[in-house]
Design an enzyme around this catalytic site. Structure first.
Site, PDB file in Angstrom:
ATOM      1  N   ASP A  60      41.055  17.670  55.400  1.00 40.08           N
ATOM      2  CA  ASP A  60      41.848  18.899  55.435  1.00 40.08           C
ATOM      3  C   ASP A  60      42.502  19.037  56.690  1.00 40.08           C
ATOM      4  OD1 ASP A  60      40.396  19.738  53.264  1.00 40.08           O
ATOM      5  OD2 ASP A  60      39.022  21.238  53.980  1.00 40.08           O
ATOM      6  N   ALA A  61      41.986  18.553  57.578  1.00 39.45           N
ATOM      7  CA  ALA A  61      42.858  18.621  58.979  1.00 39.45           C
ATOM      8  C   ALA A  61      44.145  17.686  58.811  1.00 39.45           C
ATOM      9  CB  ALA A  61      42.003  18.092  60.101  1.00 39.45           C
ATOM     10  N   ALA A  62      43.969  16.707  58.108  1.00 38.98           N
ATOM     11  CA  ALA A  62      45.072  15.733  57.992  1.00 38.98           C
ATOM     12  C   ALA A  62      46.486  16.368  57.152  1.00 38.98           C
ATOM     13  CB  ALA A  62      44.976  14.580  57.426  1.00 38.98           C
ATOM     14  N   ASP A  64      46.636  19.483  56.593  1.00 34.67           N
ATOM     15  CA  ASP A  64      47.136  20.712  57.439  1.00 34.67           C
ATOM     16  C   ASP A  64      48.284  20.235  58.357  1.00 34.67           C
ATOM     17  OD1 ASP A  64      45.426  22.747  56.098  1.00 34.67           O
ATOM     18  OD2 ASP A  64      44.081  22.694  57.658  1.00 34.67           O
ATOM     19  N   SER A 108      47.999  37.131  19.993  1.00 34.17           N
ATOM     20  CA  SER A 108      46.594  36.880  20.118  1.00 34.17           C
ATOM     21  C   SER A 108      45.964  36.069  18.800  1.00 34.17           C
ATOM     22  CB  SER A 108      45.983  38.465  20.023  1.00 34.17           C
ATOM     23  OG  SER A 108      46.271  38.999  18.758  1.00 34.17           O
ATOM     24  N   ILE A 109      44.408  36.039  18.880  1.00 34.74           N
ATOM     25  CA  ILE A 109      43.636  35.254  17.708  1.00 34.74           C
ATOM     26  C   ILE A 109      42.715  36.302  17.355  1.00 34.74           C
ATOM     27  CG2 ILE A 109      44.368  33.082  18.492  1.00 34.74           C
ATOM     28  CD1 ILE A 109      41.765  33.029  19.965  1.00 34.74           C
ATOM     29  N   GLU A 137      37.810  24.691  22.571  1.00 32.56           N
ATOM     30  CA  GLU A 137      37.788  24.848  24.008  1.00 32.56           C
ATOM     31  C   GLU A 137      37.100  26.158  24.365  1.00 32.56           C
ATOM     32  OE1 GLU A 137      41.881  25.197  24.321  1.00 32.56           O
ATOM     33  OE2 GLU A 137      42.633  23.479  23.054  1.00 32.56           O
ATOM     34  N   LYS A 139      36.692  29.992  25.841  1.00 27.29           N
ATOM     35  CA  LYS A 139      37.728  31.286  26.021  1.00 27.29           C
ATOM     36  C   LYS A 139      37.559  31.831  27.108  1.00 27.29           C
ATOM     37  CE  LYS A 139      38.881  35.261  23.460  1.00 27.29           C
ATOM     38  NZ  LYS A 139      38.894  36.427  24.655  1.00 27.29           N
ATOM     39  N   ASP A 141      37.867  33.916  30.376  1.00 28.49           N
ATOM     40  CA  ASP A 141      37.885  35.252  30.670  1.00 28.49           C
ATOM     41  C   ASP A 141      38.617  35.743  31.967  1.00 28.49           C
ATOM     42  OD1 ASP A 141      37.704  38.173  30.294  1.00 28.49           O
ATOM     43  OD2 ASP A 141      35.358  37.979  31.269  1.00 28.49           O
ATOM     44  N   ARG A 160      51.143  38.083  29.719  1.00 26.84           N
ATOM     45  CA  ARG A 160      51.285  38.146  28.286  1.00 26.84           C
ATOM     46  C   ARG A 160      51.905  39.383  27.886  1.00 26.84           C
ATOM     47  NH1 ARG A 160      48.324  40.269  23.950  1.00 26.84           N
ATOM     48  NH2 ARG A 160      48.918  39.380  21.998  1.00 26.84           N
ATOM     49  N   GLU A 196      45.538  30.291  31.650  1.00 26.84           N
ATOM     50  CA  GLU A 196      44.583  31.536  32.034  1.00 26.84           C
ATOM     51  C   GLU A 196      44.507  31.440  33.473  1.00 26.84           C
ATOM     52  OE1 GLU A 196      42.139  34.615  29.902  1.00 26.84           O
ATOM     53  OE2 GLU A 196      43.785  33.153  29.265  1.00 26.84           O
ATOM     54  N   TYR A 248      46.354  25.498  28.383  1.00 24.89           N
ATOM     55  CA  TYR A 248      45.680  25.021  27.226  1.00 24.89           C
ATOM     56  C   TYR A 248      46.437  25.105  25.915  1.00 24.89           C
ATOM     57  CZ  TYR A 248      45.151  30.313  27.051  1.00 24.89           C
ATOM     58  OH  TYR A 248      45.710  31.522  27.047  1.00 24.89           O
ATOM     59  N   LYS A 336      32.969  34.629  19.655  1.00 23.53           N
ATOM     60  CA  LYS A 336      32.813  35.423  20.693  1.00 23.53           C
ATOM     61  C   LYS A 336      31.390  35.296  21.010  1.00 23.53           C
ATOM     62  CE  LYS A 336      35.040  37.554  23.184  1.00 23.53           C
ATOM     63  NZ  LYS A 336      35.273  39.072  22.754  1.00 23.53           N
ATOM     64  N   CYS A 426      33.945  72.628  35.418  1.00 27.42           N
ATOM     65  CA  CYS A 426      34.366  71.488  36.017  1.00 27.42           C
ATOM     66  C   CYS A 426      33.773  70.989  37.049  1.00 27.42           C
ATOM     67  CB  CYS A 426      36.063  71.562  36.224  1.00 27.42           C
ATOM     68  SG  CYS A 426      36.546  69.950  37.073  1.00 27.42           S
ATOM     69  N   CYS A 429      36.663  71.456  40.373  1.00 22.65           N
ATOM     70  CA  CYS A 429      37.459  72.696  40.652  1.00 22.65           C
ATOM     71  C   CYS A 429      36.757  73.860  40.282  1.00 22.65           C
ATOM     72  CB  CYS A 429      38.831  72.743  39.952  1.00 22.65           C
ATOM     73  SG  CYS A 429      39.054  72.847  38.265  1.00 22.65           S
ATOM     74  N   CYS A 442      38.605  69.808  31.475  1.00 24.02           N
ATOM     75  CA  CYS A 442      38.685  70.574  32.391  1.00 24.02           C
ATOM     76  C   CYS A 442      39.974  71.390  32.265  1.00 24.02           C
ATOM     77  CB  CYS A 442      38.791  70.162  33.820  1.00 24.02           C
ATOM     78  SG  CYS A 442      39.341  71.298  35.111  1.00 24.02           S
ATOM     79  N   CYS A 448      43.758  71.024  39.540  1.00 24.86           N
ATOM     80  CA  CYS A 448      42.528  70.519  39.569  1.00 24.86           C
ATOM     81  C   CYS A 448      42.718  69.386  40.701  1.00 24.86           C
ATOM     82  CB  CYS A 448      41.967  70.274  38.247  1.00 24.86           C
ATOM     83  SG  CYS A 448      40.263  69.147  38.512  1.00 24.86           S
TER      84      CYS A 448
END
Length: 700
Positions: A60-62, A64, A108-109, A137, A139, A141, A160, A196, A248, A336, A426, A429, A442, A448
């Site tokens: 990481d140092a190298a 940077d 969409s699917i 594959e 799905k 989220d 999208r 995604e 994907y 799902k 309400c 108010c 309300c 309100c």
């Protein structure tokens, strides 16, 4: 030179690189340009090895040190930084997100939690195209995005949106380390891919801990955190957030592989990250079902959220034969996972008041882990839902995350002996609560306090008054400072008022004051949308504007007789798309004197909604759909057509008379037009069609 061509012999910054350099200013420009190019090439390779292959070449140092050297060279010699790795640190804040047309529709699917529905999908596929293989594959989220590359270089990215158009989030996506700014190998000249954006679960936990320690509210879940981050107008904020991407699908390309399997292989060659360890290829639907069950077992062990699996036909030729529906593809199916359930105790029930005054009861729960997310509150929807569930304080209830996101109470498993009565006033108010079927509202209207801030924010959004620079945080700041109590107060704001607030300068203050001033002549429909009238969105507002023509035709005077409201409600019920329920809600809004006071105050401040001119019935019975970009906005086309008796809809059907095709059109609407034998018109043909009927185009 592409990343794949990186040569450890000719590039000294790939393995065991130097980490100390002479001052950049001492180099000749030619040497600086050459060193910068080698550094960019090396840093791209290091990014790929670290973020995609998880096999870093340097410490990481190298890394940077190399990155800092590149920043120094680009700054000292004013070098072109287009698609340089240094772009990942962000850039200047954006005024707003622009809308762009997708290279191809992002559809969409179909989805279900039932295996039999997936089997029906498989039967239809095999009936129409014969034997097929499937790619399975996860799905993801997260938030779906389109990323476009031209000649192997990052060109733009978009959300999208509605599937045809989305928000341009190029500046934000460029900061995500797993998005290559230059593709490796030999990519096609034009490539639009779908991916995604998500926030890894460990990173999400760390981010929430940091927010809590800083006194900020934590994000509800990784998906919300990713979505909120990607839409942030400040790319430097996005760069500081731990986002990642899986790719994907190919949306559009000058050279497209023949199968999904080949496409994923090409993704790897091009440096586009795929979920390698969790993609399977199966020959039948039972294999796809087994895959889903395996992923359900693995779900909690993954470092990213998934809510199911996606089963895709592998062959692109078969996909093309199967085609698309108006909003979804016919060659893929989402199987799902079932919603997660847990049992906990209701400690209290509180009532929230929304922008339109709708009262929503919320159960406050003993915290419970539901699918890796701590849930401490859940919606009860409305008073009737409380009665139906029989839920009360002290009950033990079963909670699920609906759609794996929004917690809700499913049922009562143990009666705690308590009771709950929905309030008649309400809770904010004290105004009377009105019931409309299962819903409660309300009656306090725009005065309100609970509705005030949300209504002011809504007043400013696109589709309403469209006030640039007046987002939710600024609205809250203005309300907290006592500068704005209702939407009319916006027109009293001065530069002197604003510069006294934290984070405001002369320029930003003047810009907002000017933006507010520019909204004083809105269309009547936009004005009605901005008032936050319950049940009145853009379509209903346009219908009301066409019917009444002028704001003066609405009952807004100080003293209005009951008979006038009766006549007003009767007239509302004659408006297309306005039934008795909507008419009653609109009447209630205008019958509230506090709301009328705000409207009259807006008019007194110089806000003058433009009357709707009745253009006649030249287009009576004509229904059109627009795709692509025209020389005027779609809203202007809609107003023109509807003012002359026609109709503009969002999708093509058998009832559509013409599809108007502008620049960069979407493919799905044209396919739907072909399927339904709907004639298409380009913009010149559309203008001629209108001229034949005595309608001028473009509108003035």
């Amino acid at each position: 030179m592409s990343d794949a061509d990186a040569d450890t012999e000719s590039n000294p910054y790939l393995r065991n690189p130097p980490t100390e350099f002479d001052p950049a200013e001492e180099l000749a420009r030619e040497d600086a340009e050459r060193q910068a190019e080698l550094l960019r090439e090396a840093i791209r390779e290091h990014d790929h090895r670290y973020y995609v292959e998880a096999e870093p070449l340097v410490s990481d140092a190298a890394y940077d040190a190399l990155f800092s050297r590149l920043v120094a060279l680009e700054g000292a010699f004013d070098l072109d930084t287009t698609n340089s790795p240094t772009n990942r640190v962000g850039g200047e804040p954006l005024d707003k997100l622009e809308t762009v047309e997708h290279a191809a529709p992002m559809l969409s699917i179909d989805q279900s939690t039932e295996a039999d529905d997936l089997r029906e999908f498989d039967e239809r596929v095999r009936r129409e195209v014969g034997d097929v293989a499937y790619v399975c594959e996860p799905k993801f989220d997260g938030l779906s995005v389109e990323v476009v590359y031209e000649d192997g270089q990052f060109a733009r990215a978009a959300t999208r949106g509605d599937g045809q158009r989305g928000d341009d989030v190029s500046a934000q996506v460029k900061t995500i380390p797993t998005v290559p700014l230059s593709l490796r190998g030999d990519p096609p000249e034009h490539l639009a891919v779908r991916g995604e954006v998500y926030m890894p679960k460990p990173a999400f936990s760390d981010l929430n801990r940091q927010r809590v320690e800083a006194g900020e509210d934590p994000f509800a879940n990784p998906r919300n955190a990713a979505a909120g981050t990607l839409r942030n107008l400040d790319p430097t904020v996005v760069a500081d957030r731990p986002l990642a991407v899986f790719f994907y699908d190919i949306l559009d390309a000058s050279d497209t592989p023949e199968t999904q399997r080949a496409a994923l292989d090409r993704f790897r060659d091009w440096g586009l990250r795929v979920a390698d360890d969790h993609v399977e290829f199966v020959d039948d639907v039972e294999g796809a079902i087994d895959y889903r069950d395996e992923m359900l077992d693995l779900r909690d062990d993954l470092d990213f959220e998934i809510d199911g699996t996606v089963i895709k036909v592998d062959s692109r030729e078969a996909r093309e034969q199967l085609g698309e529906k108006s909003r979804s593809v016919r060659w893929a199916f989402a199987y799902k996972f079932p919603a997660r359930h847990e049992v906990t105790t209701v400690r209290d029930i509180v009532v929230q008041v929304g922008r339109t005054g709708r009262l929503t009861p919320v159960a406050l729960l003993d915290p419970v882990d539901v699918g890796g997310v701590t849930v401490s509150r859940a919606t009860l929807h409305n008073p009737d839902e409380i009665a139906s569930l029989g839920v009360a304080v002290g009950d033990r209830v079963r909670v699920k995350r609906a759609g794996d996101v929004i917690p809700q109470v499913v049922d009562v498993v143990e009666d705690g002996g308590g009771t709950y009565e929905f309030p008649d006033e309400c809770p904010v108010c004290g105004s009377q609560v009105d019931r409309d079927g299962p819903l409660a509202f309300c009656s306090g209207g725009l005065t309100c306090p609970a509705q005030r801030e949300a209504s002011i924010g809504h007043f400013a959004v696109k589709g309403a008054m469209d006030i640039d620079g007046l987002g939710g945080e600024r609205v809250a700041q203005l309300v907290d400072a006592g500068l704005v109590e209702n939407v009319a107060d916006l027109y009293d704001l001065t530069v002197d008022d604003l510069v006294e607030l934290e984070g405001w300068g002369e320029t930003s203050a003047q810009n907002l004051v000017d933006a507010i001033e520019e909204t004083k002549s809105p269309s009547l429909a936009s004005f009605l949308v901005g008032l936050s009238i319950p049940e009145v969105g853009e379509a209903t507002a346009r219908a009301l504007a066409r019917e009444f023509g002028s704001i003066d035709e609405f009952p807004i005077d100080e003293d209005v007789a009951e008979s006038r409201f009766d006549a007003f409600e009767d007239r509302l019920t004659t408006v297309p798309d306005v039934g008795e329920t909507v008419a009653h809600r609109v009447r209630d809004f205008f019958e509230n004197e506090d709301n009328r006071v705000v409207i009259r105050s807006l008019l007194d401040h110089g806000v003058d909604p433009e009357p709707v001119e009745d253009g006649g019935d030249e287009l009576d019975g004509v229904t059109i759909v627009v795709t692509g970009t025209l020389q005027v906005s779609r809203s202007a086309v809609r107003e023109l057509v509807e003012s002359h008796g026609g109709n503009v809809t969002g999708s093509v059907s058998g009832n559509t008379d013409y599809l108007v095709v502008g620049g960069n059109p979407g493919q799905s609407k044209r396919d739907d037009a072909d399927e339904n034998a709907v004639p298409t018109l380009d913009e010149d043909e559309f203008a001629a069609f209108l001229a034949e009927r005595g309608v001028s185009y473009p509108p003035e």
